[in-house]
Design an enzyme around this catalytic site. Sequence first.
Site, short mmCIF file in Angstrom:
data_model
loop_
_atom_site.label_atom_id
_atom_site.label_comp_id
_atom_site.label_asym_id
_atom_site.label_seq_id
_atom_site.Cartn_x
_atom_site.Cartn_y
_atom_site.Cartn_z
N ASP A 120 0.85 -1.19 0.00
CA ASP A 120 0.00 0.00 0.00
C ASP A 120 0.89 1.25 0.00
O ASP A 120 1.83 1.34 -0.78
CB ASP A 120 -0.96 -0.06 1.20
CG ASP A 120 -2.06 0.97 1.17
OD1 ASP A 120 -3.10 0.71 0.52
OD2 ASP A 120 -1.88 2.03 1.79
N ASP A 247 -7.19 -8.73 -4.25
CA ASP A 247 -7.12 -7.28 -4.02
C ASP A 247 -7.51 -6.55 -5.31
O ASP A 247 -6.75 -6.54 -6.28
CB ASP A 247 -5.71 -6.87 -3.61
CG ASP A 247 -5.61 -5.37 -3.35
OD1 ASP A 247 -6.66 -4.74 -3.09
OD2 ASP A 247 -4.50 -4.82 -3.42
N HIS A 277 -6.73 -7.02 0.33
CA HIS A 277 -5.76 -5.92 0.29
C HIS A 277 -4.76 -5.99 1.44
O HIS A 277 -3.56 -5.83 1.24
CB HIS A 277 -6.49 -4.58 0.32
CG HIS A 277 -5.58 -3.40 0.15
ND1 HIS A 277 -4.87 -3.16 -1.00
CD2 HIS A 277 -5.24 -2.41 1.02
CE1 HIS A 277 -4.14 -2.07 -0.86
NE2 HIS A 277 -4.34 -1.59 0.36
#
Length: 299
Positions: A120, A247, A277
């Site tokens: 991320d 994801d 995710h």
Amino acid sequence: MTREVLRTPEERFSRLPGFAYAPHYVEVDGLRMHYVDVGPRNGPVVVLMHGEPTWAYLYRFMIEPLAAAGYRVLAPDLIGCGRSDKPGAVADYSYAKHVAWTWAWFEQLELADVTLFCQDWGSLIGLRLVAEHSDTFARVFVGNGFLPTGDQTMPRVFSLWRGFALRSPVFPVGAILQAGSKRWLSRDERAAYLAPFPDKRYMAGTRAFPALVPIAPDDPATPDNRAAWESLEKFSRPFHTCFADGDPITRGADKVLRRRVPGAADAEHTTIRGARHFLQEDQGAAIAEFMLAQMGPAR
């Protein structure tokens, strides 16, 4: 104008299931930055970089197996997250500041020959550091992350997330973690993710993140990210991808990384099954196992 800086009271972190690690701090740009430091001090260094809206707690299933194998495992909290200080306005944050704050942390700890795992926003920042300070990094693992330049079409789910983060009157961190995880998080686990934010004043940094992602060619961060890609396209040290199979935000980005980064050509890659995710929540032990299979025993 002097910026308002908020510091989460320590008692907010008194109940963290599976995360009994002593806090460590350094000062960067007048801000206190927290990190976890586990394993032998002289062991090879592994840095685990989280994204939004998480903090080092996300890595609790990976820290122990890596440290038990003889690695020194470091997991910083980005400024605005976790136990780190939190400037109180969205305008206090920028992509460039996050890169500078995090590199200052690397410098203060005098880290070298680092193995990086990033996900991320940990990837948006971490890959910039790899590009700009390549000699510091011996190996890279990317899970559900990328380095956008604004030249790519972003998935619609990201546009919705960007608007929600900036404009929603509530920001339910525990529910967000649950939505991005396949396994069911306990009430205490969801509370641990909310712990850094006693009230909405503390959330400026985590709300700011989506708006800092370059989504257009004229974005302020685009030139630096394009330059970073030029460097990454020369990075020949081992570069692994381990993306989740569930994801929707980063799906397919692993193929681009493998195609463009030379170090990925001869490196092992994997798909993390049964994960969304926040793949560290869903399959942290499997990720650590994959990392150790590539790194081998600590020296």
